[in-house]
Structure formats: C-alpha cells, structure tokens
Design a protein around this motif. Structure first.
Motif, PDB file in Angstrom:
ATOM      1  N   GLY A 161      28.054  46.167  22.151  1.00 35.89           N
ATOM      2  CA  GLY A 161      27.278  45.020  22.585  1.00 35.89           C
ATOM      3  C   GLY A 161      27.320  43.918  21.544  1.00 35.89           C
ATOM      4  N   VAL A 162      26.794  42.766  21.899  1.00 32.15           N
ATOM      5  CA  VAL A 162      26.714  41.654  20.965  1.00 32.15           C
ATOM      6  C   VAL A 162      25.424  41.806  20.186  1.00 32.15           C
ATOM      7  CG1 VAL A 162      26.578  39.154  20.740  1.00 32.15           C
ATOM      8  CG2 VAL A 162      28.020  40.179  22.495  1.00 32.15           C
ATOM      9  N   VAL A 183      32.291  43.331  17.431  1.00 25.90           N
ATOM     10  CA  VAL A 183      32.354  42.209  18.369  1.00 25.90           C
ATOM     11  C   VAL A 183      33.077  41.027  17.734  1.00 25.90           C
ATOM     12  CG1 VAL A 183      30.993  40.533  19.674  1.00 25.90           C
ATOM     13  CG2 VAL A 183      30.308  42.935  19.615  1.00 25.90           C
ATOM     14  N   ASP A 184      32.814  40.788  16.427  1.00 29.29           N
ATOM     15  CA  ASP A 184      33.538  39.727  15.729  1.00 29.29           C
ATOM     16  C   ASP A 184      35.037  39.966  15.787  1.00 29.29           C
ATOM     17  OD1 ASP A 184      31.172  38.490  14.991  1.00 29.29           O
ATOM     18  OD2 ASP A 184      31.046  39.538  13.074  1.00 29.29           O
ATOM     19  N   ARG A 185      35.446  41.210  15.592  1.00 27.81           N
ATOM     20  CA  ARG A 185      36.875  41.542  15.604  1.00 27.81           C
ATOM     21  C   ARG A 185      37.470  41.281  16.988  1.00 27.81           C
ATOM     22  NH1 ARG A 185      38.549  44.178  11.030  1.00 27.81           N
ATOM     23  NH2 ARG A 185      36.920  45.150   9.751  1.00 27.81           N
ATOM     24  N   GLN A 186      36.693  41.583  18.024  1.00 32.00           N
ATOM     25  CA  GLN A 186      37.178  41.276  19.371  1.00 32.00           C
ATOM     26  C   GLN A 186      37.401  39.775  19.539  1.00 32.00           C
ATOM     27  OE1 GLN A 186      34.088  43.114  21.832  1.00 32.00           O
ATOM     28  NE2 GLN A 186      35.653  44.461  22.662  1.00 32.00           N
ATOM     29  N   ILE A 187      36.414  38.995  19.150  1.00 30.46           N
ATOM     30  CA  ILE A 187      36.506  37.545  19.297  1.00 30.46           C
ATOM     31  C   ILE A 187      37.686  36.999  18.503  1.00 30.46           C
ATOM     32  CG2 ILE A 187      35.356  35.358  18.768  1.00 30.46           C
ATOM     33  CD1 ILE A 187      32.679  36.778  19.334  1.00 30.46           C
ATOM     34  N   LYS A 216      36.726  29.687  26.113  1.00 31.81           N
ATOM     35  CA  LYS A 216      36.186  30.056  27.414  1.00 31.81           C
ATOM     36  C   LYS A 216      36.815  31.343  27.933  1.00 31.81           C
ATOM     37  CE  LYS A 216      35.231  28.118  32.005  1.00 31.81           C
ATOM     38  NZ  LYS A 216      35.381  26.917  32.889  1.00 31.81           N
ATOM     39  N   ALA A 217      38.124  31.507  27.741  1.00 31.87           N
ATOM     40  CA  ALA A 217      38.807  32.718  28.197  1.00 31.87           C
ATOM     41  C   ALA A 217      38.353  33.931  27.389  1.00 31.87           C
ATOM     42  CB  ALA A 217      40.317  32.544  28.077  1.00 31.87           C
ATOM     43  N   ILE A 260      30.646  37.704  27.630  1.00 34.90           N
ATOM     44  CA  ILE A 260      29.572  37.031  26.914  1.00 34.90           C
ATOM     45  C   ILE A 260      29.679  35.532  27.179  1.00 34.90           C
ATOM     46  CG2 ILE A 260      29.391  38.779  25.113  1.00 34.90           C
ATOM     47  CD1 ILE A 260      31.142  37.132  23.325  1.00 34.90           C
ATOM     48  N   SER A 261      28.681  34.780  26.749  1.00 33.47           N
ATOM     49  CA  SER A 261      28.685  33.346  27.032  1.00 33.47           C
ATOM     50  C   SER A 261      29.579  32.593  26.057  1.00 33.47           C
ATOM     51  CB  SER A 261      27.256  32.792  26.945  1.00 33.47           C
ATOM     52  OG  SER A 261      26.805  32.815  25.595  1.00 33.47           O
TER      53      SER A 261
END
Length: 321
Positions: free
Chosen positions: A251-252, A264-268, A279-280, A287-288
């Motif tokens: 989760g975030v 999550v940072d690594r995903q981003i 946006k993609a 997530i937003s």
C-alpha cells in the motif's frame, strides 16, 4: 477412471469393489470381479505397492480413496517428472553435433501457440530469456507455469516493451512475476515476441496482419539460429531499464522518509524510468496523480535534487533500482 494413474482395468475393478464392499482374500474376491485367483493375486500385489490396498493376514482392504488417490497422484507426477528429465537427456545425446543442423516448426492460431508456449516453458531446465511486446491476443492473465518454474529454480529474464506497460493492470501483473523471482527490464522498442529456453530452443511469435489471418509462431532449434537470437536478447537486455515492482499488496504508506526508498517509491521510480508519464504511473499503481507527484517531491527533497534529472542521477549513483 483410474487408468490415468497407471492402473490396469482389473486393478481398477478390484479397488472399486473393495471400496464399495468388504475386505476379502484373493479367493473370495475372484468371483466378485470375474477373475481367476492367480489374476487376483497379481492385481492385489500391484495395488498394495501403489498404496491402494492394505493386506492383513491375507485379506485385502481398501485404503480410503481421498488418501490413496492423492498419494497415487503425487507418485505419478514424480514418475512423469523423472521420465521427462530422462527424455531430455536422451534427446540431447541424440541431437546431431552439426552446428548447421536446424529444425523449424510452424504453429498457427492462438490456442496452438499458447499450448506450444506452455510446453516450451515446461521443457526448460535452467533459464528462459524472453521479449514481451504488443499486440496481445489475450487479456492479462497469470502464467502459473512460469511461477511454477521459478519455484523450481529456473531463471527468467524478460524485457518488456514500454508500450505494454500502458495496459491497465500491467504493473501489478508483471510485479507478481518479479515477486516470484523474475528479472524484468523495460525497453522503448522491443523487436518482437521471443522466448529462448536453455539457449537451445526458441519460440518466435508473429502477430496477424489482418483479422482474417491467425497469428503464428516458429519453434526453432539449432545452434546457429538460437545463438543469433540469444545475442539479440543480450543486446536489448543490456540497454533496457531494470523494473523494481513491489508485490501487488503493498500500500501507499506515509512513513517518515528514510535514506532508502520504500517499496512504493521503487514502483513509482521504476515506472518513471521506463518513460511512462506521471498519469500512466498513477493508473498502473492504482493511486492518484497527486500522490505520485507528492512522493516524487518528497524524494527530491530527501536527496537534495532540484530537478527530476538530478533525482535520476542520484538513483543511478546510489543503486536505488
């Protein structure tokens, strides 16, 4: 019904009779299954070795079906696995040593290609190299065969085309394979769909050029061609960007910033490094857009980066991905 487990017709008949009826000796069972005593002795001996019956003082009784069938199934699977390994060893010994010897098989249609791909994966013993790119003939779905092979220690290295990451759910889909052990990278233009097993056989898939034409694939064997395909894979792999995707359940969180990025940072960061717009990335991670941009702002503040380019240099220098 039980012939798939290696039982003869008489052995199946005897076992089902024991399940439905009472225990008995070979002499007592013979008229119940219309067989001779000698045939019953042989059948009971085979059933006892398979764990389907228990012999007590010469009388046979059926092992409970739920336990017996499960044990028989596991035994059959072990035998098939051993037979497969032995067959591949034999095929390697029989294959001609001539490096120019080639073997190309044409496969046409989505069902046939999917079946050939599954068999192709199951034949790998050490490593599978792959390219993945649009167009796709089917919706996103799990590949239990790859997960199973990863669990057995077969290595998977896959380069995904960046356009494929724009499909809804693609990041989570790939993330499940990465969590299971797949090494994944992304390139801007993957040249085609490809899989190479143990550097000895390759499967190349081609899309249909018109709706009336089925997609098709080639299964290629032979040192000359496979070496060329491995060289192509290696060149694309070396230029591709690593994907670091956390498990889909991550989760975030809003934990205090640390010296290393969160999952999550690594995903981003990983998705942004492939060239996807904010946006993609937000869409892929569910997530937003505001959350993506906030996390990036926090990372830039933590690393002292004034621009995203500086953040990218920091990521590369500190091996965050």
């Amino acid at each position: 019904m039980l012939s798939a487990f290696g039982l003869s017709e008489l052995e199946e008949k005897v076992y089902l009779e024991l399940v439905r009826g009472r225990a008995g000796t070979a002499t007592e069972l013979a008229p119940r299954v219309a067989a001779t005593v000698a045939e019953l002795d042989h059948a009971l001996d085979a059933l006892a070795r398979a764990g389907l019956v228990r012999m007590v003082a010469g009388r046979a009784g059926a092992t409970p079906p739920d336990l017996a069938i499960e044990s028989l199934l596991n035994q059959r699977m072990r035998e098939l696995q051993e037979a497969r390994v032995g067959l591949w060893d034999w095929l390697r010994q029989q294959r001609p040593a001539d490096p120019m010897d080639q073997d190309v098989q044409l496969v046409v249609g989505v069902p046939a290609i999917m079946q050939a791909f599954d068999q192709f994966l199951r034949g790998a013993q050490e490593e599978v190299l792959g390219f993945d790119r649009p167009p796709y003939a089917a919706v996103l779905q799990d590949n239990p065969t790859e997960v199973e092979m990863l669990g057995r220690g077969v290595a998977f290295r896959v380069v995904y085309d960046r356009r494929g990451l724009e499909r809804p759910g693609a990041a989570a889909h790939i993330g499940r394979f990465v969590a299971a052990g797949e090494q994944a990278r992304v390139a801007a233009n993957v040249p085609g769909k490809l899989a190479v097993a143990d550097r000895r056989v390759a499967l190349i898939s081609f899309p249909a050029r018109a709706e009336s034409i089925d997609p098709w694939a080639l299964v290629v064997r032979g040192t000359t061609w496979v070496e060329v395909l491995v060289a192509l894979f290696t060149e694309v792999w070396d230029r591709a960007t690593p994907l670091r995707l956390a498990a889909a359940s991550e989760g975030v969180d809003d934990v205090e910033r640390q010296s290393t990025p969160t999952p999550v940072d690594r995903q981003i960061l990983s998705l942004l490094m492939t060239g996807l717009p904010d946006k993609a990335v937000a869409s892929q991670l569910g997530i937003s857009l505001r959350t993506v941009q906030r996390r990036l702002r926090q990372l830039m503040d933590t690393t002292g980066s004034a621009t995203r380019m500086q953040l990218g240099w920091f990521i590369a220098r500190n091996d965050w991905l």
